[in-house]
Motif scaffolding. Structure first.
Motif, PDB file in Angstrom:
ATOM      1  N   UNK A 191      -8.851  -1.990  12.553  1.00 36.89           N
ATOM      2  CA  UNK A 191      -8.937  -2.461  11.137  1.00 36.89           C
ATOM      3  C   UNK A 191      -8.302  -1.228   9.858  1.00 36.89           C
ATOM      4  N   UNK A 192      -7.729  -1.875   9.359  1.00 36.13           N
ATOM      5  CA  UNK A 192      -7.393  -0.517   7.894  1.00 36.13           C
ATOM      6  C   UNK A 192      -7.966  -1.486   6.922  1.00 36.13           C
ATOM      7  N   UNK A 193      -8.920  -0.854   6.187  1.00 38.09           N
ATOM      8  CA  UNK A 193      -9.522  -1.328   4.867  1.00 38.09           C
ATOM      9  C   UNK A 193      -8.761  -0.278   3.476  1.00 38.09           C
ATOM     10  N   UNK A 194      -9.208  -0.802   2.194  1.00 39.16           N
ATOM     11  CA  UNK A 194      -8.756   0.076   1.044  1.00 39.16           C
ATOM     12  C   UNK A 194      -9.754   1.197   0.754  1.00 39.16           C
ATOM     13  N   UNK A 195     -11.192   0.742   1.596  1.00 42.24           N
ATOM     14  CA  UNK A 195     -12.572   0.938   0.774  1.00 42.24           C
ATOM     15  C   UNK A 195     -12.890   1.659  -0.428  1.00 42.24           C
ATOM     16  N   UNK A 196     -11.807   0.532  -1.058  1.00 47.68           N
ATOM     17  CA  UNK A 196     -12.053   0.431  -2.798  1.00 47.68           C
ATOM     18  C   UNK A 196     -13.611   0.788  -3.007  1.00 47.68           C
ATOM     19  N   UNK A 197     -14.330   1.305  -3.955  1.00 46.96           N
ATOM     20  CA  UNK A 197     -14.902   1.499  -4.061  1.00 46.96           C
ATOM     21  C   UNK A 197     -15.211   2.304  -6.007  1.00 46.96           C
ATOM     22  N   UNK A 198     -15.746   1.804  -7.235  1.00 49.93           N
ATOM     23  CA  UNK A 198     -15.762   1.681  -8.280  1.00 49.93           C
ATOM     24  C   UNK A 198     -16.694   2.573  -8.726  1.00 49.93           C
ATOM     25  N   UNK A 199     -16.468   3.615  -9.200  1.00 53.93           N
ATOM     26  CA  UNK A 199     -16.610   4.594 -10.156  1.00 53.93           C
ATOM     27  C   UNK A 199     -16.774   4.513 -11.375  1.00 53.93           C
ATOM     28  N   UNK A 213     -20.433   9.796  -5.088  1.00 59.07           N
ATOM     29  CA  UNK A 213     -19.284   9.545  -3.738  1.00 59.07           C
ATOM     30  C   UNK A 213     -18.479   7.925  -3.677  1.00 59.07           C
ATOM     31  N   UNK A 214     -17.129   8.020  -3.528  1.00 59.65           N
ATOM     32  CA  UNK A 214     -16.915   6.857  -3.653  1.00 59.65           C
ATOM     33  C   UNK A 214     -14.899   7.201  -4.021  1.00 59.65           C
ATOM     34  N   UNK A 215     -14.038   5.951  -3.984  1.00 57.81           N
ATOM     35  CA  UNK A 215     -12.584   6.117  -4.351  1.00 57.81           C
ATOM     36  C   UNK A 215     -12.145   5.096  -5.413  1.00 57.81           C
ATOM     37  N   UNK A 216     -11.356   4.717  -6.039  1.00 56.10           N
ATOM     38  CA  UNK A 216     -10.510   3.360  -5.845  1.00 56.10           C
ATOM     39  C   UNK A 216      -9.663   3.490  -4.909  1.00 56.10           C
ATOM     40  N   UNK A 217      -9.351   2.019  -4.399  1.00 51.86           N
ATOM     41  CA  UNK A 217      -8.524   1.889  -3.073  1.00 51.86           C
ATOM     42  C   UNK A 217      -7.533   0.347  -3.276  1.00 51.86           C
ATOM     43  N   UNK A 218      -8.071  -0.046  -4.090  1.00 57.30           N
ATOM     44  CA  UNK A 218      -7.066  -1.679  -3.890  1.00 57.30           C
ATOM     45  C   UNK A 218      -5.647  -1.187  -4.512  1.00 57.30           C
ATOM     46  N   UNK A 219      -5.796  -0.898  -5.963  1.00 53.20           N
ATOM     47  CA  UNK A 219      -3.978  -0.227  -6.689  1.00 53.20           C
ATOM     48  C   UNK A 219      -3.151   0.535  -5.411  1.00 53.20           C
ATOM     49  N   UNK A 220      -3.832   1.336  -4.809  1.00 48.82           N
ATOM     50  CA  UNK A 220      -2.644   1.737  -3.906  1.00 48.82           C
ATOM     51  C   UNK A 220      -2.709   2.126  -2.321  1.00 48.82           C
ATOM     52  N   UNK A 221      -3.370   0.780  -2.015  1.00 49.61           N
ATOM     53  CA  UNK A 221      -3.682   0.560  -0.569  1.00 49.61           C
ATOM     54  C   UNK A 221      -2.070   0.946   0.484  1.00 49.61           C
ATOM     55  N   UNK A 222      -1.494   0.314  -0.627  1.00 49.64           N
ATOM     56  CA  UNK A 222       0.013  -0.836   0.399  1.00 49.64           C
ATOM     57  C   UNK A 222       0.824   0.834  -0.231  1.00 49.64           C
ATOM     58  N   UNK A 223       0.809   1.493  -1.230  1.00 47.63           N
ATOM     59  CA  UNK A 223       1.934   2.776  -1.715  1.00 47.63           C
ATOM     60  C   UNK A 223       1.100   3.594  -0.217  1.00 47.63           C
ATOM     61  N   UNK A 224      -0.374   4.077  -0.459  1.00 51.12           N
ATOM     62  CA  UNK A 224      -0.653   5.061   0.617  1.00 51.12           C
ATOM     63  C   UNK A 224      -0.295   5.068   1.914  1.00 51.12           C
ATOM     64  N   UNK A 225      -0.431   3.554   2.499  1.00 54.95           N
ATOM     65  CA  UNK A 225      -0.002   3.057   4.230  1.00 54.95           C
ATOM     66  C   UNK A 225       1.432   3.681   4.295  1.00 54.95           C
ATOM     67  N   UNK A 226       2.103   2.885   3.064  1.00 50.05           N
ATOM     68  CA  UNK A 226       3.727   3.147   3.579  1.00 50.05           C
ATOM     69  C   UNK A 226       4.142   4.646   3.637  1.00 50.05           C
ATOM     70  N   UNK A 227       3.563   5.663   2.322  1.00 54.32           N
ATOM     71  CA  UNK A 227       3.993   6.913   3.048  1.00 54.32           C
ATOM     72  C   UNK A 227       3.555   7.383   4.075  1.00 54.32           C
ATOM     73  N   UNK A 228       2.284   7.285   3.969  1.00 54.22           N
ATOM     74  CA  UNK A 228       1.636   7.992   5.112  1.00 54.22           C
ATOM     75  C   UNK A 228       1.475   7.573   6.592  1.00 54.22           C
ATOM     76  N   UNK A 229       1.836   6.211   6.889  1.00 56.00           N
ATOM     77  CA  UNK A 229       1.918   5.037   8.700  1.00 56.00           C
ATOM     78  C   UNK A 229       3.441   4.853   8.586  1.00 56.00           C
ATOM     79  N   UNK A 230       3.435   4.267   7.606  1.00 55.25           N
ATOM     80  CA  UNK A 230       4.585   3.485   8.123  1.00 55.25           C
ATOM     81  C   UNK A 230       6.290   4.592   8.213  1.00 55.25           C
ATOM     82  N   UNK A 231       6.389   5.248   7.401  1.00 54.91           N
ATOM     83  CA  UNK A 231       7.380   6.434   7.242  1.00 54.91           C
ATOM     84  C   UNK A 231       6.879   7.278   7.449  1.00 54.91           C
TER      85      UNK A 231
END
Length: 325
Positions: A191-199, A213-231
């Motif tokens: 499984x790949x998750x967004x790891x979304x942790x809001x602060x 510790x933590x980072x927002x993940x929902x908003x950029x999940x698709x863009x990061x997946x596309x750039x680092x895994x799919x392309x």
């Protein structure tokens, strides 16, 4: 109650223990009866072996799912970032890989004794994934997940003590990240998750050692997946959909989403070609903890189709802004 009027279904998990000291097991069955799809201690490092055993025994009665983040605080010993060449260069106390692998081995030994449905989350050590993969030979009901951030970045981004990239567990080394991508290509990651942790800024805009510790993940999940895994062709689009949609639904025992006449609609529409600037207009809560704010992103989630209509992601076109999202 807050989720009842949202255009998407929001599922909830319950806590495993009933207090911060992990001294008592929560009423797991009652939470299951009320709709909880799993039980977790969230980002807490749950290390009480006796309570872990009892949770497995209790949840087995109704085939409940336990979600665990394996980590040994004693071995981490105040470490701030992953133990690597980078931690030495920065002069920061490092967290050894064994802090995760040893706890995972201990947890799996207990699952071998008392089998149950378990999802191990935040597995950022390549050795952890190999340990889990080998354990699956005897345990068919275990699985693991990793947030997209650990596949997109390594600890090299911490060079200026950037608290926005402070995570728990900390980002892996470049070598470890390369190994994680190989494991992903070899179908060893479930499984790949967004790891979304809001602060809020008050929690994050601090000295690195004090920042949450933590980072927002929902908003950029698709863009990061596309750039680092799919392309980069680490995995295919079909495999990505399995890892972030199909497999999670199976693990959570949610109904399979099939597009056919008569089925309830709940779909997300993506475009791989659109470029957009991730600014604060996409944030509908006080949380602003993303190092990607102001960056131009490639690939965008355009919106969702549900039974109640079309909900676009563009801020100016949003039908409603919910402060709890």
């Amino acid at each position: 109650q807050r989720a009842k009027d949202l255009p998407v279904k929001v599922h909830f998990t319950g806590s495993i223990t009933s207090d911060d000291e992990e001294n008592a097991l929560a009423e797991l069955y009652e939470k299951h009866r009320l709709g909880a799809i799993g039980f977790t201690e969230g980002s807490k490092h749950f290390q009480h072996d006796g309570m872990w055993l009892r949770a497995l025994q209790y949840s087995r009665i109704f085939e409940g799912l336990l979600i665990k983040y394996p980590f040994n605080d004693q071995l981490a010993h105040g470490g701030q970032i992953n133990q690597s060449l980078n931690s030495l260069q920065l002069g920061m106390p490092g967290v050894p890989e064994v802090a995760q692998t040893s706890q995972l081995v201990s947890d799996l030994e207990i699952v071998q004794y008392e089998p149950g449905r378990v999802l191990f989350q935040q597995l950022i050590s390549p050795r952890s994934w190999n340990i889990l993969h080998n354990a699956k030979a005897n345990l068919s009901s275990i699985s693991g997940g990793i947030p997209i951030t650990y596949l997109a970045y390594d600890d090299g981004v911490l060079g200026e003590f950037d608290e926005r990239f402070k995570l728990s567990p900390s980002l892996a080394s470049r070598f470890q990240r390369e190994e994680l991508l190989k494991l992903l290509a070899e179908n060893k990651i479930d499984v790949i998750t967004s790891g979304h942790q809001a602060h809020s800024l008050e929690e994050k805009d601090l000295d690195f050692t004090l920042a949450a510790p933590g980072i927002l993940g929902l908003q950029t999940f698709y863009s990061l997946s596309l750039g680092h895994l799919l392309h980069s062709k680490v995995i295919s689009l079909g495999k990505w959909i399995e890892l972030c949609s199909i497999h999670p639904r199976k693990i959570l025992q949610l109904p399979e989403a099939i597009i056919q006449e008569g089925n309830e609609v709940e779909m997300t529409l993506f475009s791989p070609d659109i470029s957009w600037i991730f600014d604060k207009s996409y944030l509908f809560s006080p949380a602003k903890n993303s190092p990607l704010l102001g960056e131009t992103m490639k690939g965008k989630a355009l919106g969702i189709f549900t039974e109640s209509g079309w909900y676009p992601s563009e801020p100016l076109a949003m039908k409603r802004k919910d402060p709890y999202l």
